[in-house]
Design an enzyme around this catalytic site. Sequence first.
Site, PDB file in Angstrom:
ATOM      1  N   SER A  53       0.859  -1.181   0.000  1.00 61.19           N
ATOM      2  CA  SER A  53       0.000   0.000   0.000  1.00 61.19           C
ATOM      3  C   SER A  53       0.888   1.222   0.000  1.00 61.19           C
ATOM      4  CB  SER A  53      -0.921   0.014   1.219  1.00 61.19           C
ATOM      5  OG  SER A  53      -1.595   1.260   1.313  1.00 61.19           O
ATOM      6  N   ARG A  54       0.750   2.070  -1.005  1.00 63.40           N
ATOM      7  CA  ARG A  54       1.631   3.241  -1.093  1.00 63.40           C
ATOM      8  C   ARG A  54       1.206   4.346  -0.137  1.00 63.40           C
ATOM      9  NH1 ARG A  54       1.086   1.768  -6.778  1.00 63.40           N
ATOM     10  NH2 ARG A  54       2.916   0.546  -7.325  1.00 63.40           N
TER      11      ARG A  54
END
Length: 497
Positions: A378-379
Amino acid sequence: MTLKPSEISTLLSKRIQEMSLQQAVVQEVGTVLSVQDGLANCSGLDGAFFEECVEIHTSSEEIILGIITNLEDDHVCVSLLGDDRLVSEGDRVIRLKRTLIVPVGMALLGRVVDALGEPIDEKGPIKAETHLPVERPAPSIMDRQTVHEPVKTGVTIIDSMIPIGRGQRELIIGDRQTGKSSLAIDAILNQKEYNQKATSDRDKLFCIYVAIGQKRSTLARTVQLLKDRGALDYTIVVSATASDLNALQYYAPYVGTTMGEYFRDSGMHVLIVYDDLSKHAVSYRQMSLLMRRPPGREAYPGDVFYIHSRLLERAAKMSDERGGGSLTALPIIETQAGDLAAYIPTNVISITDGQIFLATDLFYKGMRPAINIGISVSRIGSAAQTPEMKKVSGKLKLDLAQYREMQNFSQFATDIDEATRQFLDRGDRIMMLLRQRNYHPLRYETQIWLLYLVDQGFLDQIPLYQIQDVKEKLVEYIDSSAVNEKTDWKKLINSFL
């Protein structure tokens, strides 16, 4: 004869009204030249523009809606949004001089609609607040703000290590039958308790589930599940099944997004699931090939990246000046034999803010959900977590990465020291704790306490085969009792054995 100025003014006003009335009734009418596979070639529409809506008046006195999707020198190509068997050569085509619009608003919650926003759940007509165009530009950068609020999915492995924030685009990717749809539906089911506790609509998280290319029976089971669990009340289901026309499957995700933008732009929050965009790309490929557009890689047209980017760019967390609403997107992509380097998977991976990869080998080993932590990311990171979750899950992903590495080496080792053995045992317990049944989301607070217990070593002495039983009893106790760090966890866990 001389006329007074007032008489001249009256005559001019009357003449202008007559001319306006004459112009108002003028229609540009064309003719259907040919029909095949949901597409109609039409002539006589010289003023038509791309994506314009038209009405086809059939010989059986039915009116079929269509959208102009190709402009040629001597004719236009219309994608039909109704039964193409009713359309025949020579039928009249009338320009509507507007793009496709769909109903939006709170009235759609709890309803199942088709790709045009028309109800198909036999609950009567929908009295929508307003209509919005399906093709709308994405919010500008200045209209957005950074993602910082969590979407609590109820899936421990996601909320702890791959957190999703409101306004994010998180891809769910994997082979068929690995649990992709189940993860998205878990996220929808998990909002029930939070929505019930919300004091206003701005505190709720509404949901939209867009089914693209699925069997009708599969969609019916999903709708029944949402209804039985009380989740349909805050959900809109947009249906474009495998038996529908390609154009309906193509426009369905844009229609769902437009419905979600109503909530986003009203300062509310919405989660939209596209299940799945692989079939969406296939429907667009079929439309393009029938319109004789040049095929490219894997026979997809060159603009297949654009159709997904302009869709997913509409997901956003709006700035406080624009109401602070959010639209969170969970697109689903199906891979073939785990091939992440295929055309559509690489396209959507590059558009989204992270991906959750479900691995077939993990699925058949009994790890459910079968999420590969090494590839999944997840950025947004811990920005979409509460301080309590950050505290208990900060080292979790690193510990599991080291556990997998050490596990691979230990397969070939004849003698393992005590520290390594303890580390492997702790990793085994974490993996068992992260297992979760479909459609059984956990409260965010419950997840935090479970991760706290494993981090503090309270589960180290429990036999591995008893971890799941102890976990279920712990969940039941935590959900029904007031617990804190002073709780005698060791005594409590021993009472479950």
